[in-house]
Design an enzyme around this catalytic site. Sequence first.
Site, PDB file in Angstrom:
ATOM      1  N   GLY A  13     -36.073  -6.551 -55.399  1.00  0.00           N
ATOM      2  CA  GLY A  13     -37.474  -6.853 -55.106  1.00  0.00           C
ATOM      3  C   GLY A  13     -38.151  -5.705 -54.387  1.00  0.00           C
ATOM      4  N   ALA A  14     -37.817  -4.478 -54.819  1.00  0.00           N
ATOM      5  CA  ALA A  14     -38.229  -3.283 -54.065  1.00  0.00           C
ATOM      6  C   ALA A  14     -39.467  -2.593 -54.621  1.00  0.00           C
ATOM      7  CB  ALA A  14     -37.073  -2.294 -54.001  1.00  0.00           C
ATOM      8  N   ASP A  63     -33.556  -9.139 -64.020  1.00  0.00           N
ATOM      9  CA  ASP A  63     -33.769 -10.481 -63.493  1.00  0.00           C
ATOM     10  C   ASP A  63     -32.505 -10.818 -62.719  1.00  0.00           C
ATOM     11  OD1 ASP A  63     -33.894 -13.179 -62.990  1.00  0.00           O
ATOM     12  OD2 ASP A  63     -34.292 -13.789 -65.063  1.00  0.00           O
ATOM     13  N   VAL A  64     -32.590 -10.855 -61.399  1.00  0.00           N
ATOM     14  CA  VAL A  64     -31.380 -11.014 -60.589  1.00  0.00           C
ATOM     15  C   VAL A  64     -30.719 -12.369 -60.795  1.00  0.00           C
ATOM     16  CG1 VAL A  64     -32.072  -9.338 -58.833  1.00  0.00           C
ATOM     17  CG2 VAL A  64     -32.693 -11.771 -58.561  1.00  0.00           C
ATOM     18  N   SER A 142     -35.803 -16.617 -44.130  1.00  0.00           N
ATOM     19  CA  SER A 142     -37.195 -16.797 -43.708  1.00  0.00           C
ATOM     20  C   SER A 142     -37.251 -17.867 -42.634  1.00  0.00           C
ATOM     21  CB  SER A 142     -38.053 -17.246 -44.902  1.00  0.00           C
ATOM     22  OG  SER A 142     -39.343 -17.666 -44.485  1.00  0.00           O
ATOM     23  N   TYR A 154     -38.546 -23.317 -51.631  1.00  0.00           N
ATOM     24  CA  TYR A 154     -38.398 -22.053 -50.901  1.00  0.00           C
ATOM     25  C   TYR A 154     -37.581 -22.258 -49.629  1.00  0.00           C
ATOM     26  CZ  TYR A 154     -40.008 -17.566 -48.886  1.00  0.00           C
ATOM     27  OH  TYR A 154     -40.076 -16.301 -48.343  1.00  0.00           O
ATOM     28  N   ALA A 155     -37.880 -23.333 -48.881  1.00  0.00           N
ATOM     29  CA  ALA A 155     -37.154 -23.610 -47.643  1.00  0.00           C
ATOM     30  C   ALA A 155     -35.681 -23.880 -47.929  1.00  0.00           C
ATOM     31  CB  ALA A 155     -37.779 -24.802 -46.913  1.00  0.00           C
ATOM     32  N   ALA A 157     -33.936 -22.770 -50.487  1.00  0.00           N
ATOM     33  CA  ALA A 157     -33.311 -21.505 -50.883  1.00  0.00           C
ATOM     34  C   ALA A 157     -33.026 -20.629 -49.672  1.00  0.00           C
ATOM     35  CB  ALA A 157     -34.204 -20.763 -51.872  1.00  0.00           C
ATOM     36  N   LYS A 158     -33.993 -20.527 -48.768  1.00  0.00           N
ATOM     37  CA  LYS A 158     -33.822 -19.655 -47.605  1.00  0.00           C
ATOM     38  C   LYS A 158     -32.797 -20.225 -46.618  1.00  0.00           C
ATOM     39  CE  LYS A 158     -36.663 -16.357 -48.710  1.00  0.00           C
ATOM     40  NZ  LYS A 158     -36.102 -15.062 -49.156  1.00  0.00           N
TER      41      LYS A 158
END
Length: 253
Positions: A13-14, A63-64, A142, A154-155, A157-158
């Site tokens: 994601g760079a 695609d990771v 995060s 998202y929560a 996953a993080k």
Amino acid sequence: MSETPSRVAIVTGAARGIGAAVARRLAADGFAVGVLDLDAAACADTVAAIEKDGGRAVAAGADVSNAAQAEAAVARIADELGAPTVLVNNAGITRDNLLFKMTEQDWDAVIGVHLRGSFLMSRAVQKHMTAQGWGRIVNLSSVSALGARGQANYAAAKAGLQGFTKTLAIELGKFGVTVNAIAPGFIVTEMTAATATRLGLGFEDFQAMAVAEIPVGRVGRPEDIAATASFLVRDEASFVSGQVIYVAGGPRD
């Protein structure tokens, strides 16, 4: 441990934001950097900035969340720059919505990039690290891992990345590999700007609201995360492993 482990890093994601800042910082620290994103062409600016400052970098597209693509990207970077001994799992997306509106596709996409992607990239890179007896994996978690309205995917996953981090630290420590996570707070990026839009707020107003809750009185910048990653991949950080470091301008539970 080999006397001179290769100084090659991969940052996912760079192409922009936090990932680009981390890639540039690691290059300044003397690492050759594999700059990885979904589209290799999108990495051109990051690579150009590194090369302008005298560093070495190659762009790679993958695609990771796709095992074959992750393996191929790591193999290419290893061929062109040398065996990677640092991996920063930063690639991420958002598909925010309240639970009753969230689709299975929203859930799978976010879990796939953040959690599956970090697993696949770590699995592909660890063999290079263990072979040299030295390595550093830094996963981007995060503050949302503590719970965030409209971000169940998202929560999750993080938060999952934090457990993943601690487990890899246990498994890989005997090979000279440390594994840590950085959990950013409010960082000014395109992703936080998109969140402001989703909430119907101007980005400047959104930042002002965030600052009111941050003890140090300012929002974070990608460079704040890059500086933390820079520390975690140093030799001097060899006794720091399995940790989640909240870089949020104040304490987090």
